[in-house]
Design a protein around this motif. Structure first.
Motif, short mmCIF file in Angstrom:
data_model
loop_
_atom_site.label_atom_id
_atom_site.label_comp_id
_atom_site.label_asym_id
_atom_site.label_seq_id
_atom_site.Cartn_x
_atom_site.Cartn_y
_atom_site.Cartn_z
N GLY A 94 7.22 -1.45 2.17
CA GLY A 94 8.39 -1.72 1.34
C GLY A 94 9.08 -0.45 0.91
N THR A 95 10.11 -0.61 0.08
CA THR A 95 10.90 0.52 -0.40
C THR A 95 10.63 0.74 -1.88
N VAL A 96 10.37 1.98 -2.24
CA VAL A 96 10.17 2.37 -3.64
C VAL A 96 11.33 3.25 -4.06
N LEU A 113 6.57 13.82 -0.50
CA LEU A 113 7.13 12.87 0.46
C LEU A 113 6.42 12.97 1.80
N GLY A 114 6.09 14.19 2.21
CA GLY A 114 5.34 14.36 3.46
C GLY A 114 3.97 13.72 3.38
N GLU A 115 3.27 13.92 2.26
CA GLU A 115 1.95 13.31 2.08
C GLU A 115 2.05 11.79 2.09
N ALA A 119 0.30 9.07 4.63
CA ALA A 119 -0.69 8.12 4.12
C ALA A 119 -0.20 6.68 4.16
N HIS A 120 1.11 6.47 3.99
CA HIS A 120 1.67 5.11 3.91
C HIS A 120 2.93 5.04 4.76
N PRO A 121 2.80 5.01 6.06
CA PRO A 121 3.98 5.04 6.95
C PRO A 121 4.90 3.84 6.79
N ALA A 278 3.48 -0.91 -3.97
CA ALA A 278 3.60 0.36 -3.25
C ALA A 278 3.61 1.54 -4.20
N VAL A 279 4.11 1.35 -5.43
CA VAL A 279 4.06 2.43 -6.42
C VAL A 279 2.62 2.76 -6.76
N THR A 280 1.81 1.74 -6.93
CA THR A 280 0.39 1.95 -7.20
C THR A 280 -0.25 2.76 -6.09
#
Length: 292
Positions: A94-96, A113-115, A119-121, A278-280
Protein backbone atom coordinates in the motif's frame (compact mmCIF):
# COMPACT_ATOMS: atom_id res chain seq x y z
CA UNK A 1 -21.56 2.94 -0.37
CA UNK A 2 -24.98 4.46 0.37
CA UNK A 3 -26.25 7.51 -1.48
CA UNK A 4 -24.41 6.65 -4.66
CA UNK A 5 -21.00 7.63 -3.20
CA UNK A 6 -18.16 5.19 -3.73
CA UNK A 7 -14.48 4.92 -2.84
CA UNK A 8 -13.28 5.89 -6.31
CA UNK A 9 -15.12 9.20 -6.02
CA UNK A 10 -13.73 9.85 -2.55
CA UNK A 11 -10.20 9.01 -3.69
CA UNK A 12 -10.59 11.48 -6.55
CA UNK A 13 -11.74 14.24 -4.18
CA UNK A 14 -8.81 13.65 -1.81
CA UNK A 15 -6.28 13.54 -4.67
CA UNK A 16 -7.59 16.73 -6.27
CA UNK A 17 -7.62 18.57 -2.94
CA UNK A 18 -4.10 17.47 -2.00
CA UNK A 19 -2.47 17.91 -5.41
CA UNK A 20 -4.30 21.10 -6.40
CA UNK A 21 -5.52 19.99 -9.81
CA UNK A 22 -7.12 17.27 -11.92
CA UNK A 23 -3.98 16.53 -13.93
CA UNK A 24 -1.80 16.15 -10.85
CA UNK A 25 -4.48 14.01 -9.18
CA UNK A 26 -4.53 11.74 -12.23
CA UNK A 27 -0.79 11.21 -11.87
CA UNK A 28 -1.18 10.39 -8.18
CA UNK A 29 -3.98 7.90 -8.81
CA UNK A 30 -2.52 6.37 -11.95
CA UNK A 31 -5.63 7.04 -14.03
CA UNK A 32 -6.56 9.53 -16.76
CA UNK A 33 -7.47 13.14 -16.05
CA UNK A 34 -10.85 12.48 -17.62
CA UNK A 35 -11.47 9.64 -15.17
CA UNK A 36 -10.67 11.92 -12.24
CA UNK A 37 -13.03 14.60 -13.58
CA UNK A 38 -15.83 12.07 -14.09
CA UNK A 39 -15.34 10.67 -10.56
CA UNK A 40 -15.56 14.13 -8.98
CA UNK A 41 -18.58 15.01 -11.10
CA UNK A 42 -20.29 11.79 -10.03
CA UNK A 43 -19.61 12.64 -6.38
CA UNK A 44 -21.12 16.08 -6.90
CA UNK A 45 -24.25 14.52 -8.40
CA UNK A 46 -24.48 12.16 -5.42
CA UNK A 47 -24.20 14.93 -2.81
CA UNK A 48 -26.17 17.48 -4.82
CA UNK A 49 -23.65 20.32 -4.97
CA UNK A 50 -20.12 21.17 -6.22
CA UNK A 51 -17.25 19.87 -4.09
CA UNK A 52 -14.40 21.69 -5.89
CA UNK A 53 -13.99 25.11 -7.48
CA UNK A 54 -12.96 24.63 -11.11
CA UNK A 55 -12.24 28.27 -11.99
CA UNK A 56 -8.86 29.72 -11.06
CA UNK A 57 -6.91 27.56 -8.64
CA UNK A 58 -8.64 24.21 -8.17
CA UNK A 59 -9.63 23.89 -4.51
CA UNK A 60 -12.43 22.36 -2.42
CA UNK A 61 -15.68 24.24 -1.92
CA UNK A 62 -16.96 24.65 1.67
CA UNK A 63 -18.95 21.44 1.14
CA UNK A 64 -15.84 19.73 -0.19
CA UNK A 65 -13.90 20.81 2.91
CA UNK A 66 -16.60 19.22 5.09
CA UNK A 67 -16.41 15.99 3.11
CA UNK A 68 -12.60 15.75 3.04
CA UNK A 69 -12.00 14.39 6.58
CA UNK A 70 -14.59 11.68 5.99
CA UNK A 71 -13.20 10.91 2.53
CA UNK A 72 -9.71 10.55 3.97
CA UNK A 73 -10.97 8.32 6.76
CA UNK A 74 -12.94 6.12 4.37
CA UNK A 75 -10.08 5.69 1.90
CA UNK A 76 -7.57 5.14 4.71
CA UNK A 77 -9.76 2.40 6.19
CA UNK A 78 -10.16 0.75 2.80
CA UNK A 79 -6.39 0.90 2.27
CA UNK A 80 -5.78 -0.58 5.70
CA UNK A 81 -8.09 -3.50 4.93
CA UNK A 82 -6.22 -4.08 1.68
CA UNK A 83 -2.87 -3.95 3.47
CA UNK A 84 -3.98 -6.41 6.16
CA UNK A 85 -5.12 -8.76 3.43
CA UNK A 86 -1.86 -8.30 1.53
CA UNK A 87 0.17 -8.96 4.67
CA UNK A 88 -1.38 -12.40 4.94
CA UNK A 89 -0.48 -12.99 1.30
CA UNK A 90 3.17 -12.02 1.65
CA UNK A 91 3.96 -8.85 3.56
CA UNK A 92 2.66 -5.29 3.90
CA UNK A 93 1.58 -3.32 0.86
CA UNK A 94 0.00 0.00 0.00
CA UNK A 95 0.84 3.70 0.08
CA UNK A 96 1.94 5.54 3.21
CA UNK A 97 1.74 9.34 3.27
CA UNK A 98 4.63 10.50 5.46
CA UNK A 99 5.11 14.09 6.65
CA UNK A 100 8.46 15.48 7.77
CA UNK A 101 10.26 18.84 8.09
CA UNK A 102 12.67 19.93 5.36
CA UNK A 103 15.86 19.05 7.26
CA UNK A 104 14.59 15.53 7.90
CA UNK A 105 13.50 15.13 4.27
CA UNK A 106 17.00 16.02 3.07
CA UNK A 107 19.21 14.67 5.84
CA UNK A 108 17.47 11.53 7.09
CA UNK A 109 14.76 10.25 4.77
CA UNK A 110 16.89 9.40 1.69
CA UNK A 111 18.63 6.62 3.61
CA UNK A 112 15.42 5.43 5.26
CA UNK A 113 13.55 5.29 1.96
CA UNK A 114 16.22 2.98 0.57
CA UNK A 115 15.96 0.69 3.60
CA UNK A 116 12.18 0.64 3.37
CA UNK A 117 12.19 -0.16 -0.35
CA UNK A 118 14.50 -3.11 0.28
CA UNK A 119 12.53 -4.43 3.26
CA UNK A 120 8.98 -3.72 1.97
CA UNK A 121 8.98 -3.55 -1.84
CA UNK A 122 5.17 -3.51 -1.94
CA UNK A 123 4.94 -0.36 0.21
CA UNK A 124 5.10 3.05 -1.50
CA UNK A 125 6.01 6.07 0.64
CA UNK A 126 4.81 9.53 -0.44
CA UNK A 127 6.61 12.43 1.26
CA UNK A 128 4.82 15.57 2.44
CA UNK A 129 7.33 18.26 3.44
CA UNK A 130 6.08 20.79 5.97
CA UNK A 131 6.96 23.08 8.86
CA UNK A 132 7.47 21.46 12.24
CA UNK A 133 4.24 22.90 13.68
CA UNK A 134 2.13 21.67 10.73
CA UNK A 135 3.00 17.99 10.97
CA UNK A 136 1.00 17.03 14.08
CA UNK A 137 -2.11 18.72 12.64
CA UNK A 138 -1.74 16.85 9.34
CA UNK A 139 -1.45 13.59 11.25
CA UNK A 140 -4.46 14.36 13.45
CA UNK A 141 -6.71 15.28 10.51
CA UNK A 142 -5.72 12.26 8.40
CA UNK A 143 -3.94 14.27 5.73
CA UNK A 144 -0.98 11.92 6.31
CA UNK A 145 -0.67 8.42 7.75
CA UNK A 146 2.62 8.99 9.59
CA UNK A 147 4.97 11.80 10.49
CA UNK A 148 8.40 12.56 11.85
CA UNK A 149 7.49 14.82 14.78
CA UNK A 150 9.86 17.10 16.67
CA UNK A 151 9.87 16.60 20.46
CA UNK A 152 6.31 15.20 20.78
CA UNK A 153 5.13 15.25 24.40
CA UNK A 154 4.08 12.63 25.03
CA UNK A 155 5.32 10.46 22.18
CA UNK A 156 2.45 8.27 20.88
CA UNK A 157 2.50 4.61 21.87
CA UNK A 158 4.44 2.53 19.35
CA UNK A 159 6.48 5.47 18.05
CA UNK A 160 10.23 5.30 17.41
CA UNK A 161 12.92 7.88 18.15
CA UNK A 162 14.81 8.09 14.88
CA UNK A 163 17.49 10.53 15.98
CA UNK A 164 18.65 13.14 18.44
CA UNK A 165 19.60 16.20 16.42
CA UNK A 166 21.73 19.00 17.92
CA UNK A 167 21.65 22.68 17.01
CA UNK A 168 24.65 24.09 15.10
CA UNK A 169 25.87 27.55 14.16
CA UNK A 170 25.53 28.30 10.43
CA UNK A 171 28.39 30.54 9.28
CA UNK A 172 29.95 31.61 6.04
CA UNK A 173 33.21 29.75 5.47
CA UNK A 174 35.27 32.94 5.75
CA UNK A 175 33.72 33.89 9.13
CA UNK A 176 36.41 34.32 11.85
CA UNK A 177 34.88 31.44 13.85
CA UNK A 178 34.37 29.08 10.90
CA UNK A 179 37.47 27.04 11.73
CA UNK A 180 36.61 26.43 15.38
CA UNK A 181 35.54 22.96 16.60
CA UNK A 182 32.65 24.49 18.58
CA UNK A 183 31.09 27.95 18.77
CA UNK A 184 29.66 29.60 21.89
CA UNK A 185 26.46 31.50 21.12
CA UNK A 186 27.88 34.48 23.04
CA UNK A 187 30.62 34.84 20.42
CA UNK A 188 27.99 35.62 17.78
CA UNK A 189 26.51 38.62 19.58
CA UNK A 190 28.13 41.12 17.18
CA UNK A 191 26.75 39.35 14.07
CA UNK A 192 23.39 40.00 12.46
CA UNK A 193 21.23 36.99 13.33
CA UNK A 194 18.90 35.42 10.75
CA UNK A 195 15.99 33.56 12.33
CA UNK A 196 14.09 30.82 10.53
CA UNK A 197 10.49 31.16 11.68
CA UNK A 198 9.89 27.41 11.40
CA UNK A 199 9.95 24.93 14.24
CA UNK A 200 13.58 25.61 15.26
CA UNK A 201 12.74 28.99 16.78
CA UNK A 202 11.88 27.50 20.18
CA UNK A 203 15.19 25.59 20.27
CA UNK A 204 17.09 28.79 19.46
CA UNK A 205 15.22 30.68 22.17
CA UNK A 206 16.10 27.89 24.60
CA UNK A 207 19.81 28.44 23.86
CA UNK A 208 19.51 32.13 24.73
CA UNK A 209 17.39 31.35 27.80
CA UNK A 210 20.16 29.11 29.14
CA UNK A 211 22.72 31.92 28.96
CA UNK A 212 20.28 34.48 30.36
CA UNK A 213 20.42 36.73 27.29
CA UNK A 214 17.66 38.44 25.31
CA UNK A 215 17.12 37.07 21.83
CA UNK A 216 16.68 39.83 19.25
CA UNK A 217 17.05 38.53 15.68
CA UNK A 218 18.01 41.04 13.00
CA UNK A 219 16.09 39.31 10.20
CA UNK A 220 13.14 36.91 10.24
CA UNK A 221 13.08 34.49 7.30
CA UNK A 222 10.34 31.96 6.61
CA UNK A 223 12.00 29.93 3.84
CA UNK A 224 15.01 27.86 4.93
CA UNK A 225 16.56 28.08 1.46
CA UNK A 226 16.40 31.88 1.59
CA UNK A 227 18.01 31.89 5.02
CA UNK A 228 20.91 29.72 3.85
CA UNK A 229 21.39 31.93 0.78
CA UNK A 230 21.53 35.04 2.97
CA UNK A 231 24.16 33.52 5.26
CA UNK A 232 26.10 32.47 2.14
CA UNK A 233 25.90 36.08 0.92
CA UNK A 234 27.44 37.33 4.17
CA UNK A 235 24.31 39.06 5.50
CA UNK A 236 24.50 37.36 8.88
CA UNK A 237 24.69 34.10 10.82
CA UNK A 238 22.07 31.62 11.94
CA UNK A 239 21.44 28.42 13.91
CA UNK A 240 20.20 25.23 12.28
CA UNK A 241 19.95 21.55 13.23
CA UNK A 242 22.81 19.21 12.32
CA UNK A 243 20.61 17.38 9.80
CA UNK A 244 20.64 20.52 7.65
CA UNK A 245 24.15 19.54 6.49
CA UNK A 246 22.68 18.15 3.26
CA UNK A 247 21.29 21.61 2.44
CA UNK A 248 24.43 23.65 3.14
CA UNK A 249 26.49 24.96 0.16
CA UNK A 250 30.29 24.69 0.01
CA UNK A 251 30.68 28.34 1.03
CA UNK A 252 29.09 27.77 4.45
CA UNK A 253 29.77 25.57 7.48
CA UNK A 254 27.78 24.06 10.34
CA UNK A 255 29.65 24.04 13.66
CA UNK A 256 28.47 22.47 16.96
CA UNK A 257 27.00 25.13 19.22
CA UNK A 258 27.22 25.84 22.96
CA UNK A 259 25.11 25.65 25.03
CA UNK A 260 24.12 22.30 23.52
CA UNK A 261 20.42 21.99 22.71
CA UNK A 262 18.96 18.95 20.96
CA UNK A 263 15.67 17.98 19.39
CA UNK A 264 14.16 14.49 19.31
CA UNK A 265 12.94 13.20 15.92
CA UNK A 266 10.14 10.69 16.41
CA UNK A 267 8.54 8.53 13.71
CA UNK A 268 4.93 7.81 14.55
CA UNK A 269 1.43 7.12 13.34
CA UNK A 270 -1.65 8.97 14.72
CA UNK A 271 -2.34 9.00 18.45
CA UNK A 272 -6.13 8.72 18.27
CA UNK A 273 -6.85 5.98 15.75
CA UNK A 274 -5.40 2.65 14.53
CA UNK A 275 -2.27 2.92 12.43
CA UNK A 276 -2.13 1.97 8.77
CA UNK A 277 -0.54 -1.51 8.97
CA UNK A 278 2.21 -0.46 6.57
CA UNK A 279 3.17 2.34 8.98
CA UNK A 280 3.66 -0.24 11.70
CA UNK A 281 5.92 -2.20 9.34
CA UNK A 282 7.99 0.90 8.49
CA UNK A 283 8.44 1.84 12.15
CA UNK A 284 9.53 -1.71 12.94
CA UNK A 285 12.10 -1.59 10.14
CA UNK A 286 13.57 1.85 10.92
CA UNK A 287 16.31 1.58 13.50
CA UNK A 288 17.17 4.60 15.63
CA UNK A 289 19.67 6.87 13.88
CA UNK A 290 22.35 8.72 15.88
CA UNK A 291 21.96 12.48 15.89
CA UNK A 292 24.53 15.16 15.19
Amino acid sequence: MSGGVNLAQLRALVAVAESGGFGAAAGELGISQSAVSHAVAALERAVGAPVVHRTGRVRPTPLGEQLLPHARAATASADAIAVISARHRGGPAGTVRLAAPATVCQGLLPGLLGEWRAAHPRVKVRIFEGEDDELAAWLATGTVDAAVLIDPDPAPAGSLQLAQDSMHALLRRDHPLAGQPVVDIRDLEDDAFLLSEGGCERHIREIYRRIGARFIPTHRIRDVGTLISMVHAGIGVSVMPALAHAMIPAGCVLIPLLPRVTRQLVLTGPADRPWHPAVTALVATAGGVPGG
